[in-house]
Design a protein around this motif. Structure first.
Motif, PDB file in Angstrom:
ATOM      1  N   MET A  27      38.706  49.210  80.045  1.00 49.72           N
ATOM      2  CA  MET A  27      38.097  49.638  78.784  1.00 49.72           C
ATOM      3  C   MET A  27      38.113  48.522  77.737  1.00 49.72           C
ATOM      4  SD  MET A  27      39.498  53.574  78.593  1.00 49.72           S
ATOM      5  CE  MET A  27      38.578  54.014  77.105  1.00 49.72           C
ATOM      6  N   GLY A  28      38.794  47.411  78.082  1.00 50.80           N
ATOM      7  CA  GLY A  28      38.745  46.250  77.195  1.00 50.80           C
ATOM      8  C   GLY A  28      40.055  45.833  76.576  1.00 50.80           C
ATOM      9  N   SER A  29      41.153  46.512  76.888  1.00 47.38           N
ATOM     10  CA  SER A  29      42.443  46.157  76.301  1.00 47.38           C
ATOM     11  C   SER A  29      43.112  45.033  77.088  1.00 47.38           C
ATOM     12  CB  SER A  29      43.382  47.373  76.287  1.00 47.38           C
ATOM     13  OG  SER A  29      43.082  48.243  75.225  1.00 47.38           O
ATOM     14  N   LYS A  30      43.693  44.092  76.361  1.00 43.88           N
ATOM     15  CA  LYS A  30      44.508  43.055  76.988  1.00 43.88           C
ATOM     16  C   LYS A  30      45.805  43.711  77.421  1.00 43.88           C
ATOM     17  CE  LYS A  30      45.421  38.857  78.287  1.00 43.88           C
ATOM     18  NZ  LYS A  30      44.704  38.309  79.463  1.00 43.88           N
ATOM     19  N   THR A  31      46.044  43.751  78.745  1.00 43.38           N
ATOM     20  CA  THR A  31      47.086  44.600  79.310  1.00 43.38           C
ATOM     21  C   THR A  31      48.109  43.787  80.094  1.00 43.38           C
ATOM     22  OG1 THR A  31      45.478  46.399  79.507  1.00 43.38           O
ATOM     23  CG2 THR A  31      47.510  46.611  80.789  1.00 43.38           C
ATOM     24  N   LEU A  32      49.380  44.138  79.944  1.00 47.40           N
ATOM     25  CA  LEU A  32      50.453  43.542  80.749  1.00 47.40           C
ATOM     26  C   LEU A  32      51.076  44.628  81.607  1.00 47.40           C
ATOM     27  CD1 LEU A  32      52.389  41.128  81.421  1.00 47.40           C
ATOM     28  CD2 LEU A  32      53.909  42.059  79.653  1.00 47.40           C
ATOM     29  N   LEU A  33      51.139  44.392  82.921  1.00 47.83           N
ATOM     30  CA  LEU A  33      51.842  45.291  83.829  1.00 47.83           C
ATOM     31  C   LEU A  33      53.190  44.655  84.132  1.00 47.83           C
ATOM     32  CD1 LEU A  33      51.957  47.774  85.685  1.00 47.83           C
ATOM     33  CD2 LEU A  33      50.874  46.411  87.463  1.00 47.83           C
ATOM     34  N   ALA A  34      54.250  45.260  83.616  1.00 48.33           N
ATOM     35  CA  ALA A  34      55.606  44.752  83.816  1.00 48.33           C
ATOM     36  C   ALA A  34      56.341  45.652  84.793  1.00 48.33           C
ATOM     37  CB  ALA A  34      56.356  44.705  82.488  1.00 48.33           C
ATOM     38  N   THR A  35      56.843  45.080  85.870  1.00 42.69           N
ATOM     39  CA  THR A  35      57.520  45.864  86.893  1.00 42.69           C
ATOM     40  C   THR A  35      58.643  45.054  87.505  1.00 42.69           C
ATOM     41  OG1 THR A  35      57.195  47.126  88.942  1.00 42.69           O
ATOM     42  CG2 THR A  35      55.861  45.134  88.674  1.00 42.69           C
ATOM     43  N   MET A  36      59.631  45.732  88.078  1.00 45.23           N
ATOM     44  CA  MET A  36      60.788  45.035  88.622  1.00 45.23           C
ATOM     45  C   MET A  36      60.480  44.303  89.916  1.00 45.23           C
ATOM     46  SD  MET A  36      64.141  47.275  87.690  1.00 45.23           S
ATOM     47  CE  MET A  36      63.823  48.653  88.770  1.00 45.23           C
ATOM     48  N   ASN A  37      59.405  44.691  90.594  1.00 45.70           N
ATOM     49  CA  ASN A  37      59.061  44.042  91.856  1.00 45.70           C
ATOM     50  C   ASN A  37      57.551  44.069  92.054  1.00 45.70           C
ATOM     51  OD1 ASN A  37      58.841  43.047  94.433  1.00 45.70           O
ATOM     52  ND2 ASN A  37      60.272  44.491  95.367  1.00 45.70           N
ATOM     53  N   LEU A  38      56.927  42.931  91.923  1.00 49.84           N
ATOM     54  CA  LEU A  38      55.472  42.870  92.066  1.00 49.84           C
ATOM     55  C   LEU A  38      55.020  43.104  93.509  1.00 49.84           C
ATOM     56  CD1 LEU A  38      54.634  39.842  89.728  1.00 49.84           C
ATOM     57  CD2 LEU A  38      54.045  42.232  89.350  1.00 49.84           C
ATOM     58  N   GLN A  39      55.948  43.051  94.462  1.00 50.51           N
ATOM     59  CA  GLN A  39      55.579  43.285  95.860  1.00 50.51           C
ATOM     60  C   GLN A  39      55.455  44.777  96.184  1.00 50.51           C
ATOM     61  OE1 GLN A  39      54.780  40.435  97.296  1.00 50.51           O
ATOM     62  NE2 GLN A  39      55.560  39.509  95.413  1.00 50.51           N
ATOM     63  N   THR A  40      55.862  45.635  95.247  1.00 51.67           N
ATOM     64  CA  THR A  40      55.814  47.075  95.526  1.00 51.67           C
ATOM     65  C   THR A  40      54.864  47.809  94.583  1.00 51.67           C
ATOM     66  OG1 THR A  40      57.794  47.391  94.153  1.00 51.67           O
ATOM     67  CG2 THR A  40      58.126  47.163  96.526  1.00 51.67           C
ATOM     68  N   ILE A  41      53.885  47.111  94.018  1.00 49.32           N
ATOM     69  CA  ILE A  41      52.863  47.785  93.218  1.00 49.32           C
ATOM     70  C   ILE A  41      52.122  48.780  94.123  1.00 49.32           C
ATOM     71  CG2 ILE A  41      50.592  47.450  92.136  1.00 49.32           C
ATOM     72  CD1 ILE A  41      51.663  44.884  90.919  1.00 49.32           C
ATOM     73  N   GLY A  42      51.946  49.993  93.625  1.00 42.30           N
ATOM     74  CA  GLY A  42      51.239  51.004  94.416  1.00 42.30           C
ATOM     75  C   GLY A  42      51.989  51.449  95.652  1.00 42.30           C
ATOM     76  N   GLN A  43      53.297  51.266  95.672  1.00 43.07           N
ATOM     77  CA  GLN A  43      54.100  51.636  96.836  1.00 43.07           C
ATOM     78  C   GLN A  43      54.079  53.142  97.060  1.00 43.07           C
ATOM     79  OE1 GLN A  43      55.579  49.879  99.110  1.00 43.07           O
ATOM     80  NE2 GLN A  43      57.676  50.479  99.503  1.00 43.07           N
ATOM     81  N   MET A  44      53.881  53.544  98.328  1.00 43.70           N
ATOM     82  CA  MET A  44      54.002  54.955  98.693  1.00 43.70           C
ATOM     83  C   MET A  44      55.471  55.201  99.034  1.00 43.70           C
ATOM     84  SD  MET A  44      50.563  55.508 100.949  1.00 43.70           S
ATOM     85  CE  MET A  44      49.431  56.715 100.248  1.00 43.70           C
ATOM     86  N   SER A  45      56.222  55.649  98.036  1.00 43.46           N
ATOM     87  CA  SER A  45      57.671  55.768  98.190  1.00 43.46           C
ATOM     88  C   SER A  45      58.064  56.851  99.173  1.00 43.46           C
ATOM     89  CB  SER A  45      58.321  56.071  96.836  1.00 43.46           C
ATOM     90  OG  SER A  45      57.965  55.098  95.891  1.00 43.46           O
ATOM     91  N   CYS A  46      57.220  57.858  99.318  1.00 44.25           N
ATOM     92  CA  CYS A  46      57.544  58.971 100.213  1.00 44.25           C
ATOM     93  C   CYS A  46      56.515  59.017 101.343  1.00 44.25           C
ATOM     94  CB  CYS A  46      57.608  60.276  99.423  1.00 44.25           C
ATOM     95  SG  CYS A  46      58.577  61.561 100.243  1.00 44.25           S
ATOM     96  N   ASN A  47      55.731  60.087 101.444  1.00 44.13           N
ATOM     97  CA  ASN A  47      54.842  60.190 102.601  1.00 44.13           C
ATOM     98  C   ASN A  47      53.626  59.271 102.479  1.00 44.13           C
ATOM     99  OD1 ASN A  47      53.871  61.913 100.508  1.00 44.13           O
ATOM    100  ND2 ASN A  47      52.528  62.907 101.978  1.00 44.13           N
ATOM    101  N   PRO A  48      53.105  58.776 103.606  1.00 44.04           N
ATOM    102  CA  PRO A  48      51.957  57.865 103.584  1.00 44.04           C
ATOM    103  C   PRO A  48      50.640  58.629 103.541  1.00 44.04           C
ATOM    104  CG  PRO A  48      52.744  58.087 105.821  1.00 44.04           C
ATOM    105  CD  PRO A  48      53.650  58.949 104.977  1.00 44.04           C
TER     106      PRO A  48
END
Length: 622
Positions: A27-48
């Motif tokens: 939508m046009g906002s300058k955005t920062l995604l801060a997370t403890m582990n960039l390798q687990t973005i969108g991780q399916m923590s439970c069922n696949p």
């Protein structure tokens, strides 16, 4: 490192955080995604898997608005099923098994391709607040990052505590540490917090299973997909399988109950009612000597398998011994045991309908921090929080979906007005307008809204308008075209429907219960119209539903109007809810405990669905 002021900082990279970052950035906002582990973005923590009853409708709604979850699911799917196809279209719910690794990879790549998104890997340990307004975040290294708005999507990480038998250790997910600092700061500001619990089953080695002893669960012969865009359709699929527990398995599990954190008091928080652990199922449903287990592959190429239905926090030796007594699991090898996790959440009654907090301006909560469970519920909240954060800092009107516009609207309204004391899961029964909120028409309902706020792009809007026009033209064709008895009677006879003696509009014949689109396509004029107008499956399905369910849709609107007028009907004192067998078990339990004075009050109790309220109204003659 961070000299600029971000428009939106999103804390957490799960389903809620990923959708929030994508929405704000697009939508046009300058955005920062801060997370403890960039390798687990969108991780399916439970069922696949993505979708399911009511959840599939939410994924379609996210896609219709311009979110990413449907696209990511289509790109990583290994199996697709349309659930409840034998029921009416209000109940049809898409569900896809995903390749867990590819799902996370596709999310990461999609966000990297989204301009306006920056990334930073570190724990966010606090917020910078001035005059009851958030102006940034603090990291565990002491770095301050300024922002006009912040979206918290911390999932199960806030003071997360993992339980396996009598062992417990801090963590937000298996192999990942918990997040600290934020809960403590927010409670000093006057926020109310609580603890919830969820759990996950063991992951096992598929090479050690005997699938020949299990029941095969294939995908649909003609698989569909989630996104309304040109995402890939499955040409091959992986099978799932089904097995069952037994009395022997239950007895082996009971041997560990004295070491179960659920039963010995170590876990004091409430877990998800509709996804209970196997020990909870054995305890609550003692009359059942068997429970279903769904054996779900984790991807195309991996041998890792998810044992759906065997969520547990029992000691690992008990888990292993019991699972080896399940048919097909006699030689099972574990990748890792199941576990339960307790985490902090904030009762969502502390939020506005935009998901902005009432106590701190420009601070938004989305996902499990609000007491929900499920990827889909989290993703939809993330999208709405990201959208509203962008709109707020740009001085624009908020974006709020009503209960008759989307399941997302039902979800957020339930959370804000009713709150929740247990992990909230969406069901079709929670929506009083579910005939309107179908999975097939999410684009017709929501794409114009997504386009208006600048999230859905022009090409998506044009696709929706073409579908709408073609469907409407097809409906008009049936209403205005007559059919001769000699042409329609063979079709009516084949479905044991009364024959006609004179020509009539096709619309009337098509409206009959057993007559389907496949039957109507046997008429040369219908087949010719489809070919000449290049109608696809979506347009034909849409026309069929509009024709066959027009009466139901109109009736539902009238019932909704009546329900609104009767919200203040009094409930007799000491009313006996046990005699209303049509009430859900959860509704009876909570109504008996809370004893609401009016229907209006009853409707605001978490777990009392609109259909339960209808049962009460019918009983009272209203």
């Amino acid at each position: 490192m961070f000299g600029e002021v971000y428009d939106v900082i999103v804390v957490g990279g799960g389903h809620a955080g990923a959708e929030a970052a994508a929405a704000a950035a697009n939508m046009g906002s300058k955005t920062l995604l801060a997370t403890m582990n960039l390798q687990t973005i969108g991780q399916m923590s439970c069922n696949p898997a993505m979708g399911g009853i009511a959840k599939g409708q939410i994924v379609r709604e996210i896609d219709a608005l311009g979110g990413y979850s449907g696209i990511i699911t289509d790109k990583s799917a290994i199996q697709f099923k349309m659930l409840n196809k034998s029921k009416g279209p209000a109940m049809w719910s898409p569900r896809a098994q995903s390749d867990r690794m590819r799902f996370a990879e596709e999310w990461r790549l999609a966000l990297e391709r989204t301009s306006n998104v920056d990334f930073y890997q570190e724990m966010i340990s606090g917020l910078i607040i001035q005059n009851h307004k958030v102006v940034g975040v603090k990291t565990s290294l002491g770095i301050e990052i300024k922002a006009k708005s912040v979206v918290l999507t911390n999932g199960t990480f806030l003071n997360g505590l993992i339980h396996i038998g009598d062992k417990q250790f801090g963590g937000g997910r298996a192999g990942e540490k918990a997040a600290t600092g934020i809960t403590e700061q927010l409670t000093t500001l006057g926020f109310e917090s609580g603890r919830m619990k969820t759990g996950t089953p063991p992951r096992v080695d598929g090479r050690s299973l005997d699938y020949s002893k299990m029941i095969v669960q294939p995908g649909d012969k003609i698989p569909e997909k989630f996104s309304y865009l040109d995402t890939p359709v499955l040409t091959k699929q992986r099978d799932c399988h089904m097995s069952h527990t037994s009395e022997q398995v239950h007895d082996l599990l009971r041997e560990g109950f004295d070491r179960s954190p659920m039963f010995n008091g170590r876990i004091k928080s409430i877990g998800p009612r509709y996804c209970p652990s196997i020990e909870d199922k054995i305890n609550r449903f003692a009359d059942k000597d068997s429970h279903q287990l769904f054996v779900e592959p984790e991807g195309w190429d991996t041998v890792e398998v998810y044992v759906n239905g065997f969520s547990t926090s029992l000691p690992e030796d008990v888990q292993f011994k019991a699972l080896r007594s399940v048919v097909g699991f006699e030689n099972v090898k574990f990748f890792r045991p199941g576990y339960a996790i307790e985490y902090d959440y904030f009762p969502p009654t502390q939020l506005k309908h935009t998901l902005e907090t009432k106590l701190v301006e420009n601070l938004y909560f989305a996902g499990q921090i609000n007491g929900t469970t499920g990827y889909e519920e989290a993703a939809s909240q993330g999208l709405m929080a990201g959208v509203n954060a962008h709109l707020k800092i740009n001085g624009k009107d908020p974006f709020i979906l009503k209960r008759d516009e989307a399941y997302i609207g039902v979800l957020i309204d339930d959370l804000i007005t009713k709150g929740t004391e247990e992990p909230y899961r969406m069901f079709t029964s929670r929506a009083e307008y579910r005939t309107l909120l179908r999975q097939d028409n999410a684009d017709l309902r929501l794409t114009p809204k997504g386009f208006e706020i600048g999230l859905a792009d022009k090409s998506r809007m044009e696709r929706m308008e073409e579908k709408e026009r073609k469907s409407a033209d097809f409906v008009s064709f049936f209403k205005n075209t007559s059919v001769l008895p000699e042409d329609i009677n063979p079709i009516l006879d084949s479905v044991d429907s009364a024959l006609v003696k004179q020509s009539d509009k096709m619309f009337k014949a098509f409206s009959r219960p057993k007559v389907t689109m496949d039957h109507m396509l046997q008429l040369s004029s219908v087949a010719q119209f489809v070919e000449q107008n290049n109608l696809g499956r979506e347009e034909m399905e849409q026309a069929e539903i509009q024709i066959k369910y027009a009466g139901y849709i109109e009736k539902e609107k009238n019932n909704a109007d009546k329900l609104h007028r009767l919200e203040n009907v009094k409930i007799p004192e000491n009313f006996d809810y046990s005699k209303l067998k049509s009430l859900s078990f959860e509704a009876r339990e909570k109504l008996e405990r809370i004893k609401p004075v009016t229907i209006s009050q009853a409707s605001r109790i978490s777990g009392v669905s609109p259909s339960d309220i209808s049962v009460l109204l019918v009983y009272m003659g209203r």
